[in-house]
Design a protein around this motif. Structure first.
Motif, mmCIF file in Angstrom:
data_model
loop_
_atom_site.group_PDB
_atom_site.id
_atom_site.type_symbol
_atom_site.label_atom_id
_atom_site.label_comp_id
_atom_site.label_asym_id
_atom_site.label_seq_id
_atom_site.Cartn_x
_atom_site.Cartn_y
_atom_site.Cartn_z
ATOM 1 N N GLY A 1 0.793 -1.224 0.000
ATOM 2 C CA GLY A 1 0.000 0.000 0.000
ATOM 3 C C GLY A 1 0.822 1.269 0.000
ATOM 4 N N ARG A 2 2.146 1.141 0.237
ATOM 5 C CA ARG A 2 3.024 2.314 0.225
ATOM 6 C C ARG A 2 3.569 2.615 -1.166
ATOM 7 N NH1 ARG A 2 1.011 1.516 4.250
ATOM 8 N NH2 ARG A 2 -0.219 3.218 3.475
ATOM 9 N N ILE A 3 3.173 1.838 -2.165
ATOM 10 C CA ILE A 3 3.667 2.040 -3.531
ATOM 11 C C ILE A 3 3.221 3.402 -4.056
ATOM 12 C CG2 ILE A 3 3.402 1.259 -5.933
ATOM 13 C CD1 ILE A 3 3.306 -1.581 -4.914
ATOM 14 N N LYS A 4 4.120 4.080 -4.716
ATOM 15 C CA LYS A 4 3.814 5.359 -5.343
ATOM 16 C C LYS A 4 3.811 5.199 -6.870
ATOM 17 C CE LYS A 4 3.976 7.425 -1.328
ATOM 18 N NZ LYS A 4 2.733 7.897 -0.669
ATOM 19 N N VAL A 5 3.022 6.029 -7.527
ATOM 20 C CA VAL A 5 2.988 6.016 -8.986
ATOM 21 C C VAL A 5 4.261 6.659 -9.518
ATOM 22 C CG1 VAL A 5 1.738 6.764 -11.033
ATOM 23 C CG2 VAL A 5 0.477 6.178 -8.953
ATOM 24 N N GLY B 1 6.284 7.852 -12.915
ATOM 25 C CA GLY B 1 6.125 8.124 -14.336
ATOM 26 C C GLY B 1 4.667 8.258 -14.735
ATOM 27 N N ASP B 2 4.442 8.454 -16.015
ATOM 28 C CA ASP B 2 3.091 8.635 -16.532
ATOM 29 C C ASP B 2 2.396 7.299 -16.765
ATOM 30 O OD1 ASP B 2 3.521 11.307 -16.482
ATOM 31 O OD2 ASP B 2 3.697 11.575 -18.656
ATOM 32 N N VAL B 3 1.079 7.318 -16.610
ATOM 33 C CA VAL B 3 0.259 6.156 -16.948
ATOM 34 C C VAL B 3 -0.748 6.583 -18.007
ATOM 35 C CG1 VAL B 3 0.516 5.073 -14.694
ATOM 36 C CG2 VAL B 3 -1.384 6.649 -15.084
ATOM 37 N N ASP B 4 -1.245 5.613 -18.747
ATOM 38 C CA ASP B 4 -2.219 5.903 -19.799
ATOM 39 C C ASP B 4 -3.651 5.861 -19.275
ATOM 40 O OD1 ASP B 4 -0.234 5.912 -22.064
ATOM 41 O OD2 ASP B 4 0.043 3.857 -21.362
ATOM 42 N N TYR B 5 -3.872 5.030 -18.260
ATOM 43 C CA TYR B 5 -5.224 4.861 -17.718
ATOM 44 C C TYR B 5 -5.185 4.822 -16.193
ATOM 45 C CZ TYR B 5 -6.831 3.463 -22.389
ATOM 46 O OH TYR B 5 -7.133 3.442 -23.731
ATOM 47 N N VAL B 6 -6.242 5.359 -15.600
ATOM 48 C CA VAL B 6 -6.507 5.182 -14.175
ATOM 49 C C VAL B 6 -7.813 4.401 -14.100
ATOM 50 C CG1 VAL B 6 -6.946 6.285 -11.961
ATOM 51 C CG2 VAL B 6 -5.376 7.358 -13.589
ATOM 52 N N VAL B 7 -7.706 3.125 -13.748
ATOM 53 C CA VAL B 7 -8.871 2.241 -13.697
ATOM 54 C C VAL B 7 -9.447 2.272 -12.288
ATOM 55 C CG1 VAL B 7 -9.728 -0.097 -14.063
ATOM 56 C CG2 VAL B 7 -7.804 0.766 -15.432
ATOM 57 N N CYS C 1 -1.088 1.301 -16.746
ATOM 58 C CA CYS C 1 -2.217 1.808 -15.972
ATOM 59 C C CYS C 1 -1.956 1.737 -14.475
ATOM 60 C CB CYS C 1 -3.499 1.028 -16.306
ATOM 61 S SG CYS C 1 -3.579 -0.625 -15.566
ATOM 62 N N VAL C 2 -2.847 2.369 -13.734
ATOM 63 C CA VAL C 2 -2.943 2.232 -12.276
ATOM 64 C C VAL C 2 -4.384 1.845 -11.978
ATOM 65 C CG1 VAL C 2 -2.996 3.482 -10.097
ATOM 66 C CG2 VAL C 2 -1.095 3.812 -11.650
ATOM 67 N N VAL C 3 -4.571 0.842 -11.131
ATOM 68 C CA VAL C 3 -5.903 0.410 -10.729
ATOM 69 C C VAL C 3 -6.166 0.937 -9.324
ATOM 70 C CG1 VAL C 3 -7.421 -1.566 -10.323
ATOM 71 C CG2 VAL C 3 -5.690 -1.666 -12.145
ATOM 72 N N VAL C 4 -7.355 1.476 -9.099
ATOM 73 C CA VAL C 4 -7.700 2.059 -7.803
ATOM 74 C C VAL C 4 -8.859 1.294 -7.175
ATOM 75 C CG1 VAL C 4 -8.470 4.121 -6.573
ATOM 76 C CG2 VAL C 4 -6.931 4.345 -8.540
ATOM 77 N N THR C 5 -8.675 0.898 -5.925
ATOM 78 C CA THR C 5 -9.733 0.302 -5.126
ATOM 79 C C THR C 5 -9.548 0.813 -3.698
ATOM 80 O OG1 THR C 5 -10.780 -1.803 -4.488
ATOM 81 C CG2 THR C 5 -8.377 -1.776 -4.627
ATOM 82 N N VAL D 1 -1.753 -1.656 -8.272
ATOM 83 C CA VAL D 1 -3.036 -1.294 -7.666
ATOM 84 C C VAL D 1 -2.779 -0.389 -6.470
ATOM 85 C CG1 VAL D 1 -5.150 -2.148 -6.603
ATOM 86 C CG2 VAL D 1 -4.034 -3.484 -8.407
ATOM 87 N N LEU D 2 -3.485 0.710 -6.400
ATOM 88 C CA LEU D 2 -3.373 1.637 -5.284
ATOM 89 C C LEU D 2 -4.688 1.641 -4.494
ATOM 90 C CD1 LEU D 2 -1.518 4.717 -6.820
ATOM 91 C CD2 LEU D 2 -0.575 2.635 -5.820
ATOM 92 N N GLY D 3 -4.567 1.913 -3.189
ATOM 93 C CA GLY D 3 -5.739 1.903 -2.320
ATOM 94 C C GLY D 3 -6.158 3.293 -1.895
ATOM 95 N N SER D 4 -7.442 3.483 -1.765
ATOM 96 C CA SER D 4 -7.986 4.739 -1.257
ATOM 97 C C SER D 4 -8.379 4.557 0.198
ATOM 98 C CB SER D 4 -9.216 5.160 -2.074
ATOM 99 O OG SER D 4 -10.260 4.210 -1.911
#
Length: 337
Positions: free
Chosen positions: A150-154, A156-162, A264-268, A289-292
């Motif tokens: 969960g500490r992962i940071k984005v 560079g650029d991504v094409d999609y935020v899912v 991409c980055v996936v958000v949940t 995958v990143l968490g909110s």
């Protein structure tokens, strides 16, 4: 120093595996084994440590986990009561309460059986403790690595935020849990633009449930435009999925058709991030995958549910090990009875 060789080996395996793909559950196991063998190595070195440091090591290895287990039981029971008060008495809301009660029941069983039981019961106690220790080890590994993941940071650029969907309120309104995911997704979108990168497309993923008036993806996109001011041209919809697996598979298809080399980055929500990352790897999605944020009182029960799901996803290995422990316990009990 040879006492630390196993810990160093598992640490190296962890580093190689995590570098290849951070979304593997075996990373959590390697990390847990590293900590266990490092603790064993420290115990071998206690006799060579200064008196104050030696006591501190013994305290950290034996006393802290014992006190921590009791504190955890109290916390889980208290959290369970909070869950029932705020979310109702559905079975899923009772998980943390049940886990807390189970901790104290296990402690009581061990002490009572050890004092009054026949020799065969001692074997049963040992088997139960070993079984609980195995499941607890997996849970702690899952918990620790999920926290690290969960500490992962984005970068560079991504094409999609899912953004993965969840149920709607009243059939067409975005609930707070889903709104948290959308805010996180928009924050990633806005941050990439702010640092001079291209605007990533925001892919809302979620189909229409039987009790919903519109597809979740449609409600999510409407919320982002109304509440976040996201331009419509920055939005894409995946409105066929019914499960997280379908969220990821159908979203991957949309992204691959537009650009086979997409990133991409996936958000949940944060409690779901590591398990969703494992699913994303299985589905072939090219992204982390990143968490909110989630309400604190909701997190323990949700995390227990996630662990149970992960445990069952690896049911062949886990049930085989548990079955071997049970068989060994029965054989030992029969031999000494």
């Amino acid at each position: 120093m040879y006492a630390f060789v196993p810990a160093a080996l598992f640490l190296a395996l962890f580093g190689v595996s995590a570098r290849e793909d951070r979304r593997r559950f075996r990373n959590a196991i390697y990390l847990g084994l590293t900590c266990i063998f490092a603790s064993i190595g420290l115990l071998f070195q206690v006799g060579h440590l200064p008196p104050g440091l030696a006591e501190a090591v013994i305290l950290a290895i034996f006393v802290v986990p014992t006190v921590g287990t009791l504190a955890l039981g109290v916390f889980l029971i208290g959290n369970g009561l909070t869950m029932v008060r705020k979310e109702g008495r559905r079975p899923g809301n009772l998980l943390s309460f049940a886990a807390g009660v189970a901790i104290f029941l296990l402690i009581a069983f061990v002490f009572v059986a050890a004092d009054t039981g026949p020799p065969a019961l001692d074997a049963v106690v040992a088997g139960v403790v070993l079984l609980v220790a195995y499941v607890s080890f997996l849970f702690v590994c899952f918990l620790a690595y999920a926290y690290l993941y969960g500490r992962i940071k984005v970068r560079g650029d991504v094409d999609y935020v899912v953004m993965l969907g969840s149920g709607l309120t009243g059939g067409d309104r975005v609930p707070p849990l889903l709104a948290s995911r959308l805010r996180k997704g928009q924050a990633i979108h806005d941050a990439q633009i702010a640092r001079g990168g291209r605007a990533p497309l925001m892919l809302a993923s979620g189909g229409k449930g039987t009790d919903e008036k519109v597809a979740e993806a449609r409600a999510m996109a409407d919320w982002l435009m109304a509440e976040g001011g996201v331009p419509q041209e920055h939005l894409r919809l995946e409105d066929r999925s019914r499960t997280t697996e379908e969220n990821l598979l159908f979203s991957r298809t949309i992204m691959e058709e537009a650009d086979p080399s997409y990133r991409c980055v996936v958000v949940t929500n944060n409690f779901h991030a590591f398990r969703a990352a494992m699913m994303a790897r299985k589905a072939g999605v090219n992204g982390q995958v990143l968490g909110s944020p989630t309400a604190r009182y909701f997190w323990p029960s949700a995390t227990i549910r996630e662990f149970v799901a992960v445990f069952w996803e690896h049911k062949i290995a886990n049930l085989s090990i548990c079955g071997a422990i049970v068989a060994l316990t029965v054989a030992l009990a029969l031999r000494i009875s």
